[in-house]
Design a protein around this motif. Sequence first.
Motif, PDB file in Angstrom:
ATOM      1  N   GLY A  57       0.815  -1.209   0.000  1.00  0.00           N
ATOM      2  CA  GLY A  57       0.000   0.000   0.000  1.00  0.00           C
ATOM      3  C   GLY A  57       0.844   1.253   0.000  1.00  0.00           C
ATOM      4  O   GLY A  57       0.505   2.242  -0.658  1.00  0.00           O
ATOM      5  N   MET A  58       1.966   1.231   0.733  1.00  0.00           N
ATOM      6  CA  MET A  58       2.854   2.393   0.791  1.00  0.00           C
ATOM      7  C   MET A  58       3.397   2.743  -0.600  1.00  0.00           C
ATOM      8  O   MET A  58       3.344   3.901  -1.032  1.00  0.00           O
ATOM      9  CB  MET A  58       4.002   2.108   1.753  1.00  0.00           C
ATOM     10  N   VAL A  59       3.922   1.747  -1.292  1.00  0.00           N
ATOM     11  CA  VAL A  59       4.498   1.979  -2.622  1.00  0.00           C
ATOM     12  C   VAL A  59       3.427   2.503  -3.584  1.00  0.00           C
ATOM     13  O   VAL A  59       3.641   3.488  -4.308  1.00  0.00           O
ATOM     14  CB  VAL A  59       5.129   0.683  -3.168  1.00  0.00           C
ATOM     15  N   LEU A  60       2.251   1.848  -3.577  1.00  0.00           N
ATOM     16  CA  LEU A  60       1.181   2.255  -4.494  1.00  0.00           C
ATOM     17  C   LEU A  60       0.630   3.637  -4.130  1.00  0.00           C
ATOM     18  O   LEU A  60       0.273   4.420  -5.020  1.00  0.00           O
ATOM     19  CB  LEU A  60       0.051   1.215  -4.475  1.00  0.00           C
ATOM     20  N   VAL A  99       2.328   6.176  -2.713  1.00  0.00           N
ATOM     21  CA  VAL A  99       3.314   7.166  -3.171  1.00  0.00           C
ATOM     22  C   VAL A  99       3.184   7.380  -4.673  1.00  0.00           C
ATOM     23  O   VAL A  99       3.190   8.519  -5.161  1.00  0.00           O
ATOM     24  CB  VAL A  99       4.741   6.724  -2.790  1.00  0.00           C
ATOM     25  N   LEU A 100       3.051   6.283  -5.438  1.00  0.00           N
ATOM     26  CA  LEU A 100       2.884   6.404  -6.892  1.00  0.00           C
ATOM     27  C   LEU A 100       1.598   7.161  -7.236  1.00  0.00           C
ATOM     28  O   LEU A 100       1.569   7.980  -8.172  1.00  0.00           O
ATOM     29  CB  LEU A 100       2.852   5.014  -7.540  1.00  0.00           C
ATOM     30  N   THR A 101       0.532   6.918  -6.458  1.00  0.00           N
ATOM     31  CA  THR A 101      -0.745   7.602  -6.702  1.00  0.00           C
ATOM     32  C   THR A 101      -0.624   9.091  -6.418  1.00  0.00           C
ATOM     33  O   THR A 101      -1.171   9.925  -7.146  1.00  0.00           O
ATOM     34  CB  THR A 101      -1.856   6.988  -5.832  1.00  0.00           C
ATOM     35  N   PHE A 102       0.103   9.446  -5.357  1.00  0.00           N
ATOM     36  CA  PHE A 102       0.343  10.869  -5.061  1.00  0.00           C
ATOM     37  C   PHE A 102       1.067  11.550  -6.216  1.00  0.00           C
ATOM     38  O   PHE A 102       0.746  12.684  -6.587  1.00  0.00           O
ATOM     39  CB  PHE A 102       1.182  11.009  -3.788  1.00  0.00           C
ATOM     40  N   ILE A 103       2.053  10.871  -6.788  1.00  0.00           N
ATOM     41  CA  ILE A 103       2.801  11.444  -7.915  1.00  0.00           C
ATOM     42  C   ILE A 103       1.877  11.639  -9.106  1.00  0.00           C
ATOM     43  O   ILE A 103       1.923  12.675  -9.793  1.00  0.00           O
ATOM     44  CB  ILE A 103       3.988  10.530  -8.287  1.00  0.00           C
ATOM     45  N   LEU A 104       0.991  10.662  -9.347  1.00  0.00           N
ATOM     46  CA  LEU A 104       0.030  10.788 -10.446  1.00  0.00           C
ATOM     47  C   LEU A 104      -0.920  11.969 -10.210  1.00  0.00           C
ATOM     48  O   LEU A 104      -1.181  12.756 -11.129  1.00  0.00           O
ATOM     49  CB  LEU A 104      -0.789   9.499 -10.589  1.00  0.00           C
ATOM     50  N   TYR A 160       1.618  17.464  -2.638  1.00  0.00           N
ATOM     51  CA  TYR A 160       1.516  16.025  -2.916  1.00  0.00           C
ATOM     52  C   TYR A 160       2.862  15.331  -2.686  1.00  0.00           C
ATOM     53  O   TYR A 160       2.934  14.276  -2.049  1.00  0.00           O
ATOM     54  CB  TYR A 160       1.060  15.791  -4.356  1.00  0.00           C
ATOM     55  N   TYR A 161       3.927  15.936  -3.201  1.00  0.00           N
ATOM     56  CA  TYR A 161       5.255  15.323  -3.058  1.00  0.00           C
ATOM     57  C   TYR A 161       5.687  15.282  -1.593  1.00  0.00           C
ATOM     58  O   TYR A 161       6.279  14.288  -1.133  1.00  0.00           O
ATOM     59  CB  TYR A 161       6.282  16.110  -3.877  1.00  0.00           C
ATOM     60  N   THR A 162       5.393  16.349  -0.842  1.00  0.00           N
ATOM     61  CA  THR A 162       5.792  16.403   0.567  1.00  0.00           C
ATOM     62  C   THR A 162       5.070  15.340   1.381  1.00  0.00           C
ATOM     63  O   THR A 162       5.686  14.611   2.167  1.00  0.00           O
ATOM     64  CB  THR A 162       5.501  17.798   1.153  1.00  0.00           C
ATOM     65  N   ILE A 163       3.740  15.242   1.211  1.00  0.00           N
ATOM     66  CA  ILE A 163       2.958  14.256   1.959  1.00  0.00           C
ATOM     67  C   ILE A 163       3.397  12.836   1.575  1.00  0.00           C
ATOM     68  O   ILE A 163       3.498  11.949   2.429  1.00  0.00           O
ATOM     69  CB  ILE A 163       1.447  14.440   1.705  1.00  0.00           C
ATOM     70  N   ALA A 164       3.687  12.621   0.293  1.00  0.00           N
ATOM     71  CA  ALA A 164       4.168  11.302  -0.153  1.00  0.00           C
ATOM     72  C   ALA A 164       5.494  10.965   0.527  1.00  0.00           C
ATOM     73  O   ALA A 164       5.711   9.822   0.958  1.00  0.00           O
ATOM     74  CB  ALA A 164       4.327  11.287  -1.668  1.00  0.00           C
ATOM     75  N   GLY A 165       6.385  11.949   0.634  1.00  0.00           N
ATOM     76  CA  GLY A 165       7.677  11.730   1.276  1.00  0.00           C
ATOM     77  C   GLY A 165       7.525  11.402   2.754  1.00  0.00           C
ATOM     78  O   GLY A 165       8.194  10.492   3.277  1.00  0.00           O
ATOM     79  N   ILE A 166       6.646  12.143   3.448  1.00  0.00           N
ATOM     80  CA  ILE A 166       6.401  11.880   4.874  1.00  0.00           C
ATOM     81  C   ILE A 166       5.849  10.467   5.058  1.00  0.00           C
ATOM     82  O   ILE A 166       6.281   9.714   5.944  1.00  0.00           O
ATOM     83  CB  ILE A 166       5.431  12.934   5.456  1.00  0.00           C
ATOM     84  N   LEU A 167       4.879  10.100   4.219  1.00  0.00           N
ATOM     85  CA  LEU A 167       4.278   8.763   4.285  1.00  0.00           C
ATOM     86  C   LEU A 167       5.342   7.678   4.121  1.00  0.00           C
ATOM     87  O   LEU A 167       5.380   6.699   4.873  1.00  0.00           O
ATOM     88  CB  LEU A 167       3.210   8.626   3.199  1.00  0.00           C
ATOM     89  N   LEU A 168       6.213   7.883   3.144  1.00  0.00           N
ATOM     90  CA  LEU A 168       7.262   6.898   2.851  1.00  0.00           C
ATOM     91  C   LEU A 168       8.203   6.724   4.042  1.00  0.00           C
ATOM     92  O   LEU A 168       8.516   5.598   4.445  1.00  0.00           O
ATOM     93  CB  LEU A 168       8.043   7.344   1.610  1.00  0.00           C
ATOM     94  N   LEU A 198       6.178   5.191   7.335  1.00  0.00           N
ATOM     95  CA  LEU A 198       5.809   3.778   7.208  1.00  0.00           C
ATOM     96  C   LEU A 198       7.030   2.870   7.086  1.00  0.00           C
ATOM     97  O   LEU A 198       7.003   1.733   7.547  1.00  0.00           O
ATOM     98  CB  LEU A 198       4.877   3.577   6.009  1.00  0.00           C
ATOM     99  N   THR A 199       8.106   3.358   6.494  1.00  0.00           N
ATOM    100  CA  THR A 199       9.339   2.567   6.423  1.00  0.00           C
ATOM    101  C   THR A 199       9.872   2.310   7.830  1.00  0.00           C
ATOM    102  O   THR A 199      10.253   1.180   8.174  1.00  0.00           O
ATOM    103  CB  THR A 199      10.405   3.292   5.582  1.00  0.00           C
ATOM    104  N   ILE A 200       9.875   3.352   8.672  1.00  0.00           N
ATOM    105  CA  ILE A 200      10.305   3.191  10.070  1.00  0.00           C
ATOM    106  C   ILE A 200       9.393   2.191  10.779  1.00  0.00           C
ATOM    107  O   ILE A 200       9.856   1.299  11.502  1.00  0.00           O
ATOM    108  CB  ILE A 200      10.300   4.550  10.795  1.00  0.00           C
ATOM    109  N   PHE A 201       8.083   2.335  10.560  1.00  0.00           N
ATOM    110  CA  PHE A 201       7.117   1.444  11.206  1.00  0.00           C
ATOM    111  C   PHE A 201       7.364  -0.020  10.838  1.00  0.00           C
ATOM    112  O   PHE A 201       7.400  -0.898  11.694  1.00  0.00           O
ATOM    113  CB  PHE A 201       5.698   1.860  10.790  1.00  0.00           C
ATOM    114  N   VAL A 202       7.562  -0.273   9.546  1.00  0.00           N
ATOM    115  CA  VAL A 202       7.772  -1.644   9.068  1.00  0.00           C
ATOM    116  C   VAL A 202       9.080  -2.223   9.621  1.00  0.00           C
ATOM    117  O   VAL A 202       9.158  -3.413   9.947  1.00  0.00           O
ATOM    118  CB  VAL A 202       7.768  -1.676   7.521  1.00  0.00           C
ATOM    119  N   LEU A 203      10.112  -1.389   9.757  1.00  0.00           N
ATOM    120  CA  LEU A 203      11.395  -1.861  10.277  1.00  0.00           C
ATOM    121  C   LEU A 203      11.336  -2.143  11.779  1.00  0.00           C
ATOM    122  O   LEU A 203      12.019  -3.044  12.280  1.00  0.00           O
ATOM    123  CB  LEU A 203      12.491  -0.829   9.985  1.00  0.00           C
TER     124      LEU A 203
END
Length: 256
Positions: A24-27, A29-34, A108-116, A119-124
Amino acid sequence: PLVGAWSDRTSFRLGRRRTWIVTGMVLTVLTFILMANANSLVGLVIEAALYGFVMGMILSAVLAIIPDRVPVSQRATVSAFAGLAQPVGIVIGTILIAQVIRSIQGSYYTIAGILLVVLTIFVLVVHERPLPKEEVPPFVFRDFAVSFFSPLRSRDFALTWGGRFMVILAQTTLAEFMLFYLKDVIHYDRLFPGQAAEQGFAMFQVIQTVCVIVSTIIAGIISDRIQRRKPFVIAASLIMTVALLLIAFIPSWTIV
């Protein structure tokens, strides 16, 4: 619901929930870019719908981790902090977009970056035991389809789901219409010349968020201490009802 059911059957090494959080995270971020680069209304609507679906992947998996990992004696406190994410996120996001970034594409880019990053920290940090393949139930489409409705046979589940639905409906309706209420009913700009209704709405959001933070943490801790949930739900529902009736029938900025 779809991703929730799929994650219950996921046996990848990453874990039942983390697999779908990463997907979901990857998709997302891609959706935010779109969306940041959308050049038509139709395209933006399609991308927004896609965003809702992939964000659901993250939310369903994150929420499932609480009963998976947290003991009953701590669930109210942990759920309280998880529940704070939405109101606090709305305030921080609004401040970032309105006051700091002030660029639609940049937002959009900023929120996508924060999300990335988050969630990366959370998963680790959060670890899961992979579901053994022998514990995955055999897939029968009829049973899979029926499983979405079978929980409603439980009276407790049906009442809890219905109550939660009504509370969130009330909360969302209030938030979505408050700006128009301040403009069309309270006439905020006449009450406070030189100010816009948007400023009153921002004040409303901040006050509401502060109160939500205080009540959520206190209620969560006390609920875990005494191991009772219903008294808090009943009291909160009654208070919300009184507040909504006051706003509905006594149009006044003071009441708001």
